[in-house]
Structures are given as structure tokens and as C-alpha cells.
Design an enzyme around this catalytic site. Structure first.
Site, short mmCIF file in Angstrom:
data_model
loop_
_atom_site.label_atom_id
_atom_site.label_comp_id
_atom_site.label_asym_id
_atom_site.label_seq_id
_atom_site.Cartn_x
_atom_site.Cartn_y
_atom_site.Cartn_z
N CYS A 2 0.85 -1.39 -0.08
CA CYS A 2 0.27 -0.12 0.00
C CYS A 2 0.77 1.26 -0.31
O CYS A 2 1.87 1.75 0.55
CB CYS A 2 -0.60 -0.05 1.10
N ARG A 27 6.36 -0.48 -6.01
CA ARG A 27 6.17 -1.14 -4.88
C ARG A 27 5.00 -2.63 -4.73
O ARG A 27 4.84 -3.10 -3.63
CB ARG A 27 5.28 0.02 -3.70
N TRP A 70 -2.37 -2.73 -1.59
CA TRP A 70 -2.41 -4.56 -1.84
C TRP A 70 -2.55 -5.13 -0.82
O TRP A 70 -2.82 -4.40 0.51
CB TRP A 70 -0.50 -4.91 -1.58
N ASN A 94 -2.54 2.49 5.22
CA ASN A 94 -1.54 1.36 5.61
C ASN A 94 -1.48 0.72 7.21
O ASN A 94 -1.51 1.92 7.55
CB ASN A 94 -0.47 1.95 4.87
N GLY A 95 -1.54 0.00 6.59
CA GLY A 95 -1.53 -1.13 8.17
C GLY A 95 -2.42 -1.98 8.53
O GLY A 95 -3.06 -2.29 6.79
N GLU A 463 19.83 -17.44 -2.99
CA GLU A 463 19.60 -16.19 -3.45
C GLU A 463 19.33 -16.53 -5.17
O GLU A 463 17.93 -15.76 -5.05
CB GLU A 463 20.40 -15.38 -3.39
N LYS A 467 15.19 -16.12 -6.46
CA LYS A 467 14.95 -15.09 -7.53
C LYS A 467 14.03 -15.93 -8.51
O LYS A 467 13.48 -15.24 -9.14
CB LYS A 467 16.44 -14.57 -8.35
N GLU A 470 10.37 -16.05 -7.20
CA GLU A 470 9.95 -14.71 -7.31
C GLU A 470 9.17 -14.67 -8.71
O GLU A 470 8.06 -14.02 -8.90
CB GLU A 470 11.13 -14.07 -6.73
N HIS A 486 20.65 -36.57 0.95
CA HIS A 486 19.64 -37.00 1.93
C HIS A 486 18.01 -36.45 2.07
O HIS A 486 17.80 -36.33 3.35
CB HIS A 486 20.15 -36.50 4.03
N LYS A 585 7.37 -3.91 -2.97
CA LYS A 585 9.04 -4.09 -3.07
C LYS A 585 9.27 -4.02 -1.70
O LYS A 585 10.32 -4.39 -1.48
CB LYS A 585 8.87 -2.55 -3.61
C1 AGP Z 1 13.68 -9.93 -3.32
O1 AGP Z 1 13.64 -9.89 -4.53
C2 AGP Z 1 12.32 -9.10 -2.47
N1 AGP Z 1 11.51 -8.17 -3.55
C3 AGP Z 1 12.40 -9.16 -0.92
O2 AGP Z 1 12.87 -10.72 -0.53
C4 AGP Z 1 12.89 -8.95 0.16
O3 AGP Z 1 14.19 -8.71 -0.87
C5 AGP Z 1 13.03 -8.38 1.11
O4 AGP Z 1 11.05 -8.57 1.51
C6 AGP Z 1 13.40 -7.29 2.03
O5 AGP Z 1 12.99 -6.08 1.76
P1 AGP Z 1 13.94 -5.00 2.59
O6 AGP Z 1 15.47 -5.78 2.24
O7 AGP Z 1 13.78 -3.75 2.00
O8 AGP Z 1 13.57 -5.18 4.25
#
Ligand code: AGP
Length: 590
Positions: A2, A27, A70, A94-95, A463, A467, A470, A486, A585
């Protein structure tokens, strides 16, 4: 997630709010709306889908609020979009109001009708019911009944040039320019609009009125605040061709160079005591930042020989952790606004630990809360998938590792003087891209993948897999190569892709063994290594040669081909890497 904007302007405000909302699109959101005060009272336009759906004849009026939603409570729909209206009031929120169900039930029993499924609508109802002519008091009274987190901006038809705002646990910032005063939840919303900004703290209110912004406590007492110039890292970002993710990957060498320059100018003396004396170090973060924090654990334990406990921030805050005043807590967050990371840092601080933040945003809530902030210079990161910020987080955390070692044993790690090679090495890693594109074309229809590594490469594997999940929507798991046999090996069958990151000479043979085990079960195997022998002699069906660097620094560049691979896979599968489904985001709710 949001986003809030609001504006009291010298002229019509609709376009200003619309533009600011478009700046929040990156975002992640599912509906948007604008409310403007005018002679008719409050005019509202709100729609499911993109901000562009709010185009149309702008409402007349110089005072208004806007929102990108959102969904948390209630599906994406026109009715659930903000602003929510009750009588003379319109509100954006927001929240999460944690006690909304009880509040809603009580309001319904008192005869109120709800038009949405949101938790937010209870707030505007409470304000309306508390109102006896004093706008500010009504907002304060309503906030007093809320549990959970909120950032709100409220209009009242009786106050034609005023917005009342409140913050508790969710970011909210006041902004000012020559011709307008603003509220926003994220500074990028005001890029090119506000020149000065001032974040509110939890428990604070502010009124944006005729020519002034006034911060107040709940008793209506004025709070002295300082406005600062909008920081360069909040400058507007744009992309002329391609996607933000591609642009941000291309920016990695520059981002590393800028971050290194900034680190070299950073005075660590204010946190020297904590670095030297901390009995234990804790690190907490989410998602990509958590992978960076895990890499920090490996580096700091091996170099500084100090125990580092690394947690997902969402777990740390509910664990009753054994942290105290002799400990150092490192919070890692690109945005500096991730709710779980902020709460974890608050908890660590409340227990007396020294809180050190690593963030990309100097004026973030995390930087404000921390005892010391390392601000990387990645520049604005717009794509939801973090790329350059990960490389820069690693650089900051390795630099921090070197400082910890120095303050403890008056010695820097041997790789410390080689950090300057990173930007060029990152550039060289781009040399893998043509091959990576070929690999992506081959694997684009796969449904799952394993990423393996040992030692520091496990973090890179994790990581890379994150990606791929995601943005390409392919199930991927990254973990220790030795764990394959295992249990997970059972899933490997003909053609199943297994990729290994292998940058440690000592561990190379072990990693290659795991790959051989997968290959023997029919896997399609891929290896990423800076060692030509590994590419030619291992059993990998596909190899990618990484640039040569001191081994300990490899994680900062070995991830680049994996970032690019995920981006290519996403594009080849017809998705938008900048706006992955369901994701936001910065995740400002729990
Ligand atoms: C990363 O590609 C993601 N979008 C997500 O995991 C992100 O890193 C996570 O939400 C943490 O965000 P921040 O670094 O702004 O705290």
C-alpha cells in the site's frame, strides 16, 4: 504494498496526486483511488487495477489524498480500494488494524453499515463517530482505539484545506515544496515534487494546513521537527528501454563502486565500542536481505571469530531471543521499511543491544531507529526483485566484517585491500550473459530446479533460487550440496535441472560429487565456477566461467549470472520481472 499520498496545493491537486501514485506503482498494488475536497464535499474515484484507471476528468479542488492498495483484508475490488468515506470524512490507510473484527462488530451493532471488507473502513467510521467539530481530536480519539499498525491521512469536509495524518508502526512522511505541502508513505512518491521531507515517528500526528505542517502529540502539543532535503538516493528513477530489473543488473558495477566509495568515507568510530566488545552478534532480515545476512554470518564468524546468530526477522521477533546489552544486532533491509525487520530491530533495542542498520535509504524508519546506519549507494531499486541492492548489501556486510576484525585484532582480512576490484569483476561477470541466455532458452519450460552450493556458495544458491521463484514462477530450492543425497535426490529424474555454484577450491570436488550424483540419476547439470578445470572436467552438461577474484569475495559477483538467468527465464516465459504477481517491493505489514 500500500502507498499513501496527500497534498494541499496552491492549485488543483488531482494531477499531483495521480503522478505521485504512479511513482508508487513499482511497490506492487492491486487497486488505487483518489479523494479530493471541493464544494461538493468529498469527490472519490477508486478502481481495481492500475493507477491509470483513475485517469479521467480531474476533480476540482486543491486538497486531496490518494492510495495504492495491496490487498490484506478483502479481495482486490473497487469497493475495497481506498479512500474510504464516512459522512464528512475520507481516509487512506496503510498497515493492519489487528482488532478490526471486534471494532467492526461493535460498530455494526450500533447501526453502522460497511461498504467494504477492509480493516481500514473501521477507522473512518470511528473518526466520524468521534467528531464533534474538532477534526484533529476526532482522529486522535479514533487512533486510541486501534491495535496494530497504521499510517493514515484523513480529509474532513468542514476543513477545506487540511489533511490530518497519524503514524503508528507504518511509515509516513511530510513533504514540502514552494507550491504544495504533502504527505506520503514513501519518499519516491514525491520525487520531483517535494524538496524537503520529514518522517513522522510512531505515535506522532501531523496536520497539513494552510502554508504549514505541524507535528503534534496525541494531546495536541506541538513537536519540534526538522525537515531535510530529499536525499540523492531518492531521486527519480526511469527506464527508457527494457525493464527496471535489467537496468538494475546493469547498474551493479556502478552501485558497487559508489557503495565502496561511501564506505571508505564512513566513520565507524561511533560504533567502534560495539564492534570491539559485542559478546555476540545477531543479524536479522527478510528475503534477499536475509540471504545477505546469512553470508555475513559466514564471513564474520570466519574472519572475526565471533558468534553470529542469523534469523529471519519474522522469526526473531517472536522467539524471546537471548539478546542483551552486550550484543550487537545487525538489521539488513534495502528499503529500511520492512515491518518484520523493523520490529526485530525494535525488540533488540528494547533488550539493550546496539542496533546497526544496513539500508539503501538514509531517511528510512530503520536508519532512524538504529544506533548506527551503514547506507549503501545502490541508487533507487524499482524492480520488486532485489538485484543490485543484494550485491551492495554484501559489500557493506563484508566491509563491516573487516571493521569488526580490525577493532578486535587490529588486522584487516586479506581480501580487504582487493575490494576495489569488485566493480570490474562485476562487469566481467556480464560476459556470462550470452551463455546464460542460451541456458534460459533451454530451461524455460521446466517446472522446478535445484541450486546447490557449499560454504558461502550455499547463500548464492539460495538467492539464485529465490529470484527464480519470485519472477519466473518456477519452483526452485537452493541448499547445501551435501544435503542432496539425504532426501532431495529422490526428486531428480531425467532432464531435471540441477545447478551448482562452486567457487571454493577446497570444496570444489565435494560440490562436483553432488552434481555427479544428480547426473547419474538423469539430471541436466550446470556449473558456475571461476575455475576452468571445473567447467571442462566436471560432469556438468553446461558450464559458465566466472571472473577470477579472491575466493572470499566471489559471492558478490557469482550471483550476477543467477540474477540475469532469473530475469531471462521470466521474460522468455512472458512475465514482467518488475511486477511479479502477489509481491510488493517493501513489505510494510507483518
Ligand atoms: C527480493 O527479491 C524480494 N523482493 C524480497 O525478498 C526482499 O528482499 C525482502 O522483502 C526484504 O526487503 P528489504 O530489503 O526492503 O527489507
Amino acid at each position: 504494498m500500500c502507498g499513501i499520498v496527500g497534498c494541499v496545493s496552491a492549485e488543483n491537486c488531482y494531477e499531483k496526486i495521480f503522478t505521485a501514485l504512479t511513482r508508487l506503482e513499482y511497490r506492487g498494488y492491486d487497486s488505487a483511488g483518489i479523494a479530493v475536497l471541493n464544494a461538493d464535499g468529498v469527490s472519490v474515484r477508486k478502481k481495481k487495477g492500475y493507477v491509470s484507471n483513475l485517469k479521467g476528468k480531474p476533480f476540482a479542488g486543491d486538497t486531496g489524498i490518494g492510495h495504492t492498495r495491496w490487498a490484506t483484508h478483502g479481495k482486490p475490488s473497487d469497493a475495497n480500494a481506498h479512500p474510504h468515506v464516512c459522512g464528512k470524512f475520507a481516509l487512506v490507510h496503510n498497515g493492519i488494524v489487528e482488532n478490526y473484527a471486534a471494532l467492526r462488530a461493535a460498530l455494526v451493532s450500533e447501526g453502522e453499515t460497511f461498504f467494504s471488507e477492509t480493516d481500514s473502513e473501521v477507522i473512518v467510521k470511528l473518526i466520524s463517530r468521534a467528531y464533534t467539530g474538532d477534526f484533529f481530536s476526532a482522529v486522535v480519539q479514533a487512533c486510541g482505539q486501534l491495535k496494530g499498525s497504521y499510517a493514515i491521512a484523513v480529509l474532513c469536509a468542514d476543513y477545506p484545506r487540511e489533511i490530518v495524518c497519524a503514524r503508528q508502526g507504518s511509515p509516513l512522511i511530510a513533504g514540502a515544496s514552494r507550491d504544495a505541502l504533502y504527505v506520503c508513505s514513501d519518499v519516491p512518491a514525491l520525487c520531483g515534487a517535494a524538496e524537503y521531507i520529514c518522517p513522522a515517528c510512531d505515535g506522532e500526528f501531523f496536520r497539513i494546513g494552510e502554508g504549514e505542517i505541524c507535528f503534534l502529540d496525541k494531546a495536541g502539543r506541538q513537536i519540534e521537527k526538522t525537515f531535510v532535503r530529499v536525499a540523492p538516493e531518492n531521486r527519480a528513477a526511469s527506464v527508457s528501454a527494457g525493464t527496471f530489473m535489467e537496468k538494475e543488473i546493469a547498474e551493479i558495477p556502478r552501485a558497487l563502486a559508489d557503495t565502496l566509495e561511501s564506505l571508505q568515507k564512513t566513520d565507524f568510530a561511533p560504533c567502534a565500542r560495539a564492534l570491539r566488545q559485542a559478546e555476540r552478534i545477531f543479524a536479522a532480515a527478510c528475503g534477499t536481505a536475509l540471504n545477505a545476512a546469512q553470508a555475513f554470518k559466514d564471513a564474520a564468524e570466519s574472519e572475526a571469530r565471533c558468534p553470529v546468530f542469523c534469523f529471519a526477522a519474522s522469526e526473531f521477533r517472536y522467539r524471546d531471543p537471548l539478546i542483551g546489552e552486550k550484543d550487537l544486532f545487525v538489521a539488513v533491509s534495502q528499503s529500511g521499511e520492512t515491518a518484520d525487520t523493523l520490529e526485530a530491530a525494535r525488540l533488540a533495542k528494547a533488550r539493550g543491544a546496539y542496533v546497526l542498520a544496513v539500508t539503501n535509504i538514509a531517511q528510512s524508519s530503520l536508519a532512524a531507529l538504529a544506533d548506527f546506519a551503514i547506507v549503501m549507494r545502490a541508487g533507487p531499486e524499482i524492480a520488486v526483485a532485489a538485484t543490485k541492492s543484494y550485491n551492495c548489501q554484501l559489500l557493506c556486510l563484508y566491509y563491516l566484517t573487516a571493521q569488526i576484525k580490525f577493532y578486535r585484532v587490529q588486522e584487516f582480512p586479506d581480501w580487504f585491500c582487493r575490494l576495489g576490484e569488485l566493480p570490474a569483476a562485476a562487469e566481467s561477470a556480464f560476459g556470462c550473459f550470452p551463455q546464460i541466455s542460451v541456458l534460459a532458452a533451454k530451461l524455460k519450460n521446466e517446472r522446478a530446479m535445484f541450486y546447490l552450493g557449499r560454504g558461502a556458495d550455499v547463500r548464492t544458491a539460495a538467492e539464485g533460487a529465490l529470484k527464480l521463484r519470485e519472477i519466473a514462477y518456477i519452483f526452485a530450492e537452493g541448499y547445501a550440496a551435501g544435503e542432496l543425497k539425504h532426501g532431495t535426490l529422490a526428486l531428480v529424474e531425467d532432464g531435471f535441472p540441477v545447478l551448482a555454484v562452486s567457487t571454493s577450491e577446497k570444496l570444489a570436488a565435494k560440490t562436483e560429487n553432488a552434481l555427479a550424483e544428480a547426473k547419474a540419476r538423469g539430471a541436466f547439470t550446470v556449473i558456475l565456477s571461476q575455475n576452468e578445470r571445473a567447467i571442462s572436467e566436471s560432469c556438468a552438461d553446461f558450464g559458465c566461467l566466472l571472473p577470477a577474484l579472491p575466493e572470499k569475495l566471489m559471492p558478490l559477483v557469482s550471483v550476477i549470472p543467477l540474477q540475469y538467468f532469473a530475469c531471462r527465464m521470466c521474460l522468455l516465459r512472458g512475465f514482467d520481472p518488475d511486477k511479479p504477481r502477489n509481491l510488493a517491493k517493501s513489505v510494510t505489514v507483518e
